[in-house]
Design a protein around this motif. Sequence first.
Motif, mmCIF file in Angstrom:
data_model
loop_
_atom_site.group_PDB
_atom_site.id
_atom_site.type_symbol
_atom_site.label_atom_id
_atom_site.label_comp_id
_atom_site.label_asym_id
_atom_site.label_seq_id
_atom_site.Cartn_x
_atom_site.Cartn_y
_atom_site.Cartn_z
ATOM 1 N N GLN A 1 5.200 -9.776 -9.015
ATOM 2 C CA GLN A 1 3.800 -10.183 -9.142
ATOM 3 C C GLN A 1 3.528 -11.457 -8.357
ATOM 4 O OE1 GLN A 1 1.144 -8.436 -11.140
ATOM 5 N NE2 GLN A 1 0.280 -9.607 -9.436
ATOM 6 N N ARG A 2 4.458 -12.418 -8.409
ATOM 7 C CA ARG A 2 4.285 -13.653 -7.635
ATOM 8 C C ARG A 2 4.315 -13.363 -6.141
ATOM 9 N NH1 ARG A 2 7.465 -15.850 -11.854
ATOM 10 N NH2 ARG A 2 9.398 -15.567 -10.684
ATOM 11 N N TRP A 3 5.224 -12.483 -5.730
ATOM 12 C CA TRP A 3 5.278 -12.110 -4.308
ATOM 13 C C TRP A 3 3.965 -11.452 -3.885
ATOM 14 C CZ3 TRP A 3 4.587 -7.453 -1.879
ATOM 15 C CH2 TRP A 3 4.886 -7.408 -0.510
ATOM 16 N N LEU A 4 3.464 -10.533 -4.717
ATOM 17 C CA LEU A 4 2.229 -9.821 -4.400
ATOM 18 C C LEU A 4 1.055 -10.793 -4.309
ATOM 19 C CD1 LEU A 4 0.913 -7.036 -3.961
ATOM 20 C CD2 LEU A 4 0.582 -6.905 -6.436
ATOM 21 N N ASP A 5 0.968 -11.715 -5.260
ATOM 22 C CA ASP A 5 -0.108 -12.713 -5.225
ATOM 23 C C ASP A 5 -0.023 -13.560 -3.957
ATOM 24 O OD1 ASP A 5 -1.074 -11.849 -7.666
ATOM 25 O OD2 ASP A 5 -0.044 -13.396 -8.836
ATOM 26 N N ASP B 1 -7.902 -6.272 -12.292
ATOM 27 C CA ASP B 1 -7.551 -4.852 -12.405
ATOM 28 C C ASP B 1 -6.995 -4.321 -11.095
ATOM 29 O OD1 ASP B 1 -8.285 -4.807 -15.007
ATOM 30 O OD2 ASP B 1 -10.194 -3.785 -14.711
ATOM 31 N N SER B 2 -7.547 -4.780 -9.979
ATOM 32 C CA SER B 2 -7.060 -4.330 -8.670
ATOM 33 C C SER B 2 -5.630 -4.802 -8.426
ATOM 34 C CB SER B 2 -7.981 -4.835 -7.555
ATOM 35 O OG SER B 2 -9.260 -4.268 -7.662
ATOM 36 N N ARG B 3 -5.346 -6.036 -8.834
ATOM 37 C CA ARG B 3 -3.982 -6.561 -8.690
ATOM 38 C C ARG B 3 -3.008 -5.762 -9.561
ATOM 39 N NH1 ARG B 3 -3.685 -12.238 -6.717
ATOM 40 N NH2 ARG B 3 -5.753 -12.747 -5.943
ATOM 41 N N GLU B 4 -3.433 -5.435 -10.776
ATOM 42 C CA GLU B 4 -2.578 -4.640 -11.661
ATOM 43 C C GLU B 4 -2.342 -3.252 -11.086
ATOM 44 O OE1 GLU B 4 -4.502 -4.640 -15.422
ATOM 45 O OE2 GLU B 4 -4.007 -6.734 -15.892
ATOM 46 N N MET B 5 -3.360 -2.712 -10.449
ATOM 47 C CA MET B 5 -3.240 -1.386 -9.847
ATOM 48 C C MET B 5 -2.232 -1.403 -8.695
ATOM 49 S SD MET B 5 -6.432 0.869 -8.487
ATOM 50 C CE MET B 5 -6.329 2.638 -8.298
ATOM 51 N N PRO C 1 -15.114 -8.796 -2.292
ATOM 52 C CA PRO C 1 -14.197 -8.570 -3.419
ATOM 53 C C PRO C 1 -13.833 -7.087 -3.529
ATOM 54 C CG PRO C 1 -16.032 -9.970 -4.073
ATOM 55 C CD PRO C 1 -16.367 -9.442 -2.724
ATOM 56 N N ILE C 2 -12.598 -6.812 -3.923
ATOM 57 C CA ILE C 2 -12.104 -5.443 -3.980
ATOM 58 C C ILE C 2 -11.865 -5.051 -5.425
ATOM 59 C CG2 ILE C 2 -10.264 -3.873 -3.259
ATOM 60 C CD1 ILE C 2 -9.808 -5.778 -0.860
ATOM 61 N N GLU C 3 -12.495 -3.965 -5.861
ATOM 62 C CA GLU C 3 -12.371 -3.448 -7.219
ATOM 63 C C GLU C 3 -11.476 -2.205 -7.228
ATOM 64 O OE1 GLU C 3 -13.420 -4.944 -9.852
ATOM 65 O OE2 GLU C 3 -14.530 -6.527 -8.800
ATOM 66 N N PRO C 4 -10.984 -1.796 -8.415
ATOM 67 C CA PRO C 4 -10.100 -0.620 -8.491
ATOM 68 C C PRO C 4 -10.699 0.653 -7.893
ATOM 69 C CG PRO C 4 -10.031 -1.826 -10.549
ATOM 70 C CD PRO C 4 -11.117 -2.448 -9.727
ATOM 71 N N SER D 1 -3.898 3.995 -14.309
ATOM 72 C CA SER D 1 -5.223 4.281 -14.860
ATOM 73 C C SER D 1 -5.125 4.755 -16.304
ATOM 74 C CB SER D 1 -5.920 5.337 -13.995
ATOM 75 O OG SER D 1 -7.235 5.573 -14.443
ATOM 76 N N LEU D 2 -4.107 5.563 -16.588
ATOM 77 C CA LEU D 2 -3.918 6.083 -17.942
ATOM 78 C C LEU D 2 -3.615 4.950 -18.928
ATOM 79 C CD1 LEU D 2 -3.616 8.516 -19.844
ATOM 80 C CD2 LEU D 2 -1.227 8.706 -19.082
ATOM 81 N N PHE D 3 -2.685 4.060 -18.556
ATOM 82 C CA PHE D 3 -2.344 2.935 -19.432
ATOM 83 C C PHE D 3 -3.551 2.028 -19.655
ATOM 84 C CE2 PHE D 3 2.268 3.640 -18.462
ATOM 85 C CZ PHE D 3 2.696 3.685 -19.782
ATOM 86 N N LYS D 4 -4.354 1.847 -18.622
ATOM 87 C CA LYS D 4 -5.534 0.994 -18.748
ATOM 88 C C LYS D 4 -6.489 1.557 -19.808
ATOM 89 C CE LYS D 4 -9.282 -0.986 -15.955
ATOM 90 N NZ LYS D 4 -10.419 -0.350 -16.650
#
Length: 343
Positions: free
Chosen positions: A146-150, A163-167, A194-197, A247-250
């Motif tokens: 997650q830190r690398w992705l951020d 939500d987009s980051r989690e996706m 801005p980018i949404e799911p 998406s299912l877990f969300k």
Amino acid sequence: MRVYPDQLLRNISPLPQCCLIFGDDPWLCDQSRTALHQIAKQQGFDEKIQLTQETGFSWNELIEQWQAMSLFSSRRIIELSLPTAKPGTEGSAMFQSLMQMDNPDVLLILTGPKLAAEQTKSKWFKSLDAKGVYVPCITPEGAQFQRWLDGRISHYSLTLSRDSREMLFALYEGNLLAADQALQLLQLLSPTAPIEPEQLSQYFEDQSRFSVFQLTDAMLSNQQDKAQHILSQLKSEGIAMPIILWSLFKELSVLLQLKTAEANGQALQGLWSKLRIWDKRKPLYQQAIKRLSLAQVETLLSTSSTLELKLKQQGIEDWTGLSHICLLFDANAHDALKHIALD
């Protein structure tokens, strides 16, 4: 000295005699090599010699290159690939000998697979490490990923919702190369907005006829035929299972919070905005809340977790299991299917 890839640029001045880049992550290995080459070029290392320890390789070639005068520049890089990370007795002796022959006009870069703990205790490794930098390129997991992705999102100056980051995390954990390529694509498609799911789904589903959002909507409303049809279509179009599970877990997480609040006698009115459920989607959740018990929602989450573990630990994409989960959005199916285990 051990230096991790993200710290390399801050800990590589002045250049050491040698750099050891070993690991199982191709993106980190390539990025580390590229960074070293750029820094070395700035310091006058213009010529590159590439060697590989393979059948017929002579260790004398390494010492000849070490001692040879460059025809094209005053400084040069010798990059030696060790495909098995096992230089053997002769190679070990050669490395120890070279480290006694300081040569500021040569930078030795060794590359190879992930090193076992005992290899980092060997004489050849210790002799090189004493005069150089060891860069372990191990794929980050969990919070480290997650830190690398951020960090990469910041590198490309992208604006992504939580939500987009989690996706992205769910879709690309364990594959830095694919994640970085996806972020490069997003930089081209949406460099400032801005980018949404929903946008991510559109970008990465490659013009799919159906989306994962349509699938979860069909599940919530218990439209079984439609859900099974969409799931079959998503599979045939090669949609990645992690994005479906994300998406299912969300949705199940939202359902769990709503059902728990209901069980505690809490009014749901205040939760709609907190959980970011807009008016047009409220009927879907209201149907599901009325239809499913708290225990059944917990069963859905547990079953989904089983599929995720199979995917992450065994690499198994259980599409039959996903179909099973679709059925469990029907409250009457729980008793009928309780004898079926997805382990």
